[in-house]
Design an enzyme around this catalytic site. Structure first.
Site, mmCIF file in Angstrom:
data_model
loop_
_atom_site.group_PDB
_atom_site.id
_atom_site.type_symbol
_atom_site.label_atom_id
_atom_site.label_comp_id
_atom_site.label_asym_id
_atom_site.label_seq_id
_atom_site.Cartn_x
_atom_site.Cartn_y
_atom_site.Cartn_z
ATOM 1 C CG ASN A 142 -1.726 1.233 1.403
ATOM 2 O OD1 ASN A 142 -1.779 2.070 0.496
ATOM 3 N ND2 ASN A 142 -2.378 1.378 2.548
ATOM 4 N N GLY B 30 2.856 2.062 10.868
ATOM 5 C CA GLY B 30 3.843 3.126 10.756
ATOM 6 C C GLY B 30 4.571 3.443 12.047
ATOM 7 C CE LYS C 67 -0.103 3.094 4.816
ATOM 8 N NZ LYS C 67 0.040 3.166 6.269
ATOM 9 C CD GLU D 3 -2.754 5.359 6.884
ATOM 10 O OE1 GLU D 3 -2.791 5.477 5.640
ATOM 11 O OE2 GLU D 3 -1.794 4.846 7.500
ATOM 12 C CB SER E 280 5.454 -2.120 11.972
ATOM 13 O OG SER E 280 5.081 -0.785 12.279
ATOM 14 C CG HIS F 96 -5.703 1.907 5.359
ATOM 15 N ND1 HIS F 96 -5.256 2.784 6.333
ATOM 16 C CD2 HIS F 96 -4.692 1.029 5.163
ATOM 17 C CE1 HIS F 96 -4.026 2.437 6.687
ATOM 18 N NE2 HIS F 96 -3.663 1.379 5.995
ATOM 19 C CD GLU G 134 -3.287 -2.520 7.295
ATOM 20 O OE1 GLU G 134 -2.185 -2.738 6.794
ATOM 21 O OE2 GLU G 134 -3.950 -1.491 7.072
#
Ligand code: 13P
Length: 248
Positions: A9, A169, A11, A95, A208, A93, A163
């Site tokens: 991904n 991250g 992003k 985010e 990660s 996702h 996730e």
């Protein structure tokens, strides 16, 4: 038999110069024994599709609208992604759930649009750190799974990505036991709801994932691959993760 999937991904990262990373990745993995997926920003889908030629590399979007067309400024539809060369689309996702308030119901509607357009939906879910520390992880992911996976889901058109938000991250990874526990719960719920189709849906871990921790994660039961953010941007790192999954 579930086919392993290494998904990147990107992003909101990637300019035309970064296509060189994709060329290097394809050269290093010319005939992969697993599925390799890159989800670049929408602007790079068509250039990547031209670049891949006959290579087995799969491409995906990072979101789609539930409608196929219309007055939705700034959005992109599943048929548009498909026409640009996408085979997959990431949906829900964390985010996007956080930044745009995407609900489980909205994600299920997007998944139906994706399926109608012939795209495989990669549906993301996962708990916050507060939820994890409150012992709520399993009920939270079960509720997200129940409400964000459309009834049109099959083993062929749906992938689930676990996730944990606190692992994205951050360099912080759940213990192997924690990943195993969540994946077992997701598998049990999918099998109960969809039968053999649920047993055949691929479950990815994301958060990660790096060359240094990939092999131990891929050795876990019910981990069929990974959804990789930062480490998917460089061919060397993503290639090492692909090698680890191929060997698992
Ligand atoms: P990182 O691999 O950068 O932690 O990102 C994970 C992720 O969000 C993939 O969708």
């Amino acid at each position: 038999m579930r086919r392993k999937l290494a998904a990147g991904n990107w992003k909101m990262n990637g300019l035309p110069a970064d296509l060189a990373e994709v060329s290097a990745l394809m050269a290093a993995h010319a005939a992969p024994a697993i599925d390799i997926l890159i989800c670049p920003p929408a602007t790079l889908l068509a250039p990547m599709a031209s670049l891949r030629g006959p290579h087995a590399l799969r491409l995906g979007g990072q979101d789609c609208h539930a409608a196929s067309a219309g007055a939705h400024t700034g959005d992109i539809s599943a048929p548009m992604l498909r026409a640009a060369g996408a085979d997959y689309v990431i949906l829900g996702h964390s985010e996007r759930r956080a930044a745009y308030g995407e609900t489980d119901a909205a994600i299920a509607a997007k998944a139906m649009a994706a399926h109608s357009a012939g795209l495989i939906a990669v549906i993301c879910l996962g708990e916050t750190l507060d939820q994890r520390e409150a012992g709520q992880t399993l009920p939270i992911v079960a509720a997200q799974l129940a409400a964000s996976v459309a009834q049109s889901a099959t083993a062929q058109n749906t992938v689930i990505a676990y996730e944990p938000i606190w692992a994205i991250g951050t360099g912080r990874v759940p213990t192997l036991a924690q990943i195993t526990e969540v994946h077992a719960k997701l598998r049990a719920d999918l099998t109960q709801r969809f039968g053999a189709q649920g047993a055949g849906m691929r479950l990815l871990y994301g958060g990660s994932v790096k060359p240094s921790n990939a092999a131990e994660i891929f050795a876990l039961p019910d981990v069929d691959g990974a959804l990789v953010g930062g480490a998917s941007l460089k061919a060397a790192d993503f290639g090492a993760i692909i090698s680890a999954l191929s060997a698992a």
